[in-house]
Design a protein around this motif. Structure first.
Motif, PDB file in Angstrom:
ATOM      1  N   LYS A  37      36.086  35.721  46.802  1.00 39.31           N
ATOM      2  CA  LYS A  37      35.020  36.629  47.228  1.00 39.31           C
ATOM      3  C   LYS A  37      35.403  37.347  48.505  1.00 39.31           C
ATOM      4  CE  LYS A  37      31.182  34.201  45.095  1.00 39.31           C
ATOM      5  NZ  LYS A  37      29.965  33.376  45.302  1.00 39.31           N
ATOM      6  N   ALA A  38      36.066  36.656  49.415  1.00 38.53           N
ATOM      7  CA  ALA A  38      36.485  37.287  50.677  1.00 38.53           C
ATOM      8  C   ALA A  38      37.539  38.360  50.424  1.00 38.53           C
ATOM      9  CB  ALA A  38      37.026  36.228  51.631  1.00 38.53           C
ATOM     10  N   LEU A  39      38.419  38.122  49.448  1.00 37.74           N
ATOM     11  CA  LEU A  39      39.479  39.079  49.165  1.00 37.74           C
ATOM     12  C   LEU A  39      38.996  40.284  48.377  1.00 37.74           C
ATOM     13  CD1 LEU A  39      42.402  36.637  48.310  1.00 37.74           C
ATOM     14  CD2 LEU A  39      42.162  38.047  50.356  1.00 37.74           C
ATOM     15  N   THR A  40      38.078  40.048  47.434  1.00 40.01           N
ATOM     16  CA  THR A  40      37.603  41.143  46.589  1.00 40.01           C
ATOM     17  C   THR A  40      36.352  41.822  47.120  1.00 40.01           C
ATOM     18  OG1 THR A  40      36.320  39.644  45.189  1.00 40.01           O
ATOM     19  CG2 THR A  40      38.589  40.095  44.502  1.00 40.01           C
ATOM     20  N   GLY A  41      35.609  41.132  47.975  1.00 43.76           N
ATOM     21  CA  GLY A  41      34.389  41.711  48.533  1.00 43.76           C
ATOM     22  C   GLY A  41      33.194  41.598  47.617  1.00 43.76           C
ATOM     23  N   ASN A  42      33.290  40.793  46.567  1.00 45.36           N
ATOM     24  CA  ASN A  42      32.165  40.618  45.623  1.00 45.36           C
ATOM     25  C   ASN A  42      31.434  39.345  45.885  1.00 45.36           C
ATOM     26  OD1 ASN A  42      32.758  43.007  44.337  1.00 45.36           O
ATOM     27  ND2 ASN A  42      34.108  42.021  42.867  1.00 45.36           N
TER      28      ASN A  42
END
Length: 130
Positions: free
Chosen positions: A125-130
């Motif tokens: 989630k931190a890497l993709t922003g979702n």
């Protein structure tokens, strides 16, 4: 800022390795419950940690330096259990204890796996922003 997987997983990956190794040892005890003279074995996280620490090699930059190595064998993390009620045939496996230890180890494996799964989900989630 770089992501360090050792810090990100917070040791849950190593705990899964330990729980898998312990499940194998406990399953071996259960499988040999009727084998005469079989001695029940177990493993602790501390003994696995010490074994891994002993396998580390010292760095040397000269051929004349003494090589640091361990004489530890593959079973150095295992120990024999003291039987609460030894049997007449010399077998030290207590089936009720083995099953209880296996069930407890399984629950702890599932817990560590859940924590690791949540860590990975949070990183995704931190890497993709979702």
């Amino acid at each position: 800022m770089a992501i360090s997987f050792n810090q990100a997983f917070a040791g849950h990956d190593k705990m899964l390795e330990f729980r898998s190794a312990r499940a194998s040892v406990l399953a071996n005890n259960i499988a040999n419950a009727d084998t005469p003279n079989y001695k029940a074995r177990d493993i602790t996280f501390g003994s696995m940690f010490d074994e891994a620490k002993n396998k580390l090699r010292l760095a040397s930059d000269d051929d004349q330096h003494i090589q640091g190595s361990s004489a530890a064998d593959d079973d150095s993390g295992l120990f024999y259990r003291n039987p609460s009620q030894p049997s007449l045939d010399g077998n030290t496996v207590d089936m009720q204890r083995e099953q209880a230890e296996y069930a407890q180890n399984s629950m702890r494996f599932d817990t560590s796996f859940m924590f690791l799964d949540r860590k990975i989900s949070g990183l995704k989630k931190a890497l993709t922003g979702n």
